[in-house]
Scaffold this motif. Structure first.
Motif: not given
Length: 140
Positions: A109-136
């Motif tokens: 039936i197609g219902i919207e769902r939103t997730f919110v994540f909190e990332i600390d400073k040290e970890t965030f600065t190292k991240l290059e990308s996000i893989e969300w439900e198998e999509e980069p």
């Protein structure tokens, strides 16, 4: 006795910090903005305030501490609600988010769902990308 209490508090706080390092789930609500799978990476309080209002979250807007980031992940679900199965940060600095749906006899039936994540400073600065439900998604 005081040493035991201090020790227990230290363990609890360390556990909380490690959750933020791995991308702590801050919020999950049945809201969205366009019915598509997408990612917003927000490091600015003013931008977070605007997105929070646009998405119409029920929970109050959080405060971004210096260097932290909030990752807002939009998706669609059917009559069986989605939840976060797990999050990991790989050796090549990809924040991997895996969902699962609760239930098996689901109506499409197609219902919207939103997730919110909190990332600390040290970890965030190292991240290059996000893989969300198998999509980069590139974040920098």
């Amino acid at each position: 006795m005081k040493k035991v209490i201090v020790f227990l508090i230290t363990i609890v706080l360390t556990g909380c910090l490690s959750n933020v390092e791995q991308g702590e789930l801050y919020l999950s609500e049945q809201v969205g903005i366009d019915g598509e799978r997408d990612i917003d990476v927000i490091t600015d309080q003013e931008v977070l305030n605007e997105v929070w209002e646009k998405v119409e979250f029920q929970k109050s807007v959080p405060t971004i501490n210096d260097g932290e980031a909030f990752i807002i992940a939009y998706t669609m679900e059917n009559s069986c609600a989605k939840s976060i199965d797990h999050t990991t940060i790989t050796e090549v600095e990809i924040f991997h988010i895996e969902t699962k749906k609760r239930g098996t006899n689901c109506n499409d039936i197609g219902i919207e769902r939103t997730f919110v994540f909190e990332i600390d400073k040290e970890t965030f600065t190292k991240l290059e990308s996000i893989e969300w439900e198998e999509e980069p998604f590139t974040i920098h």
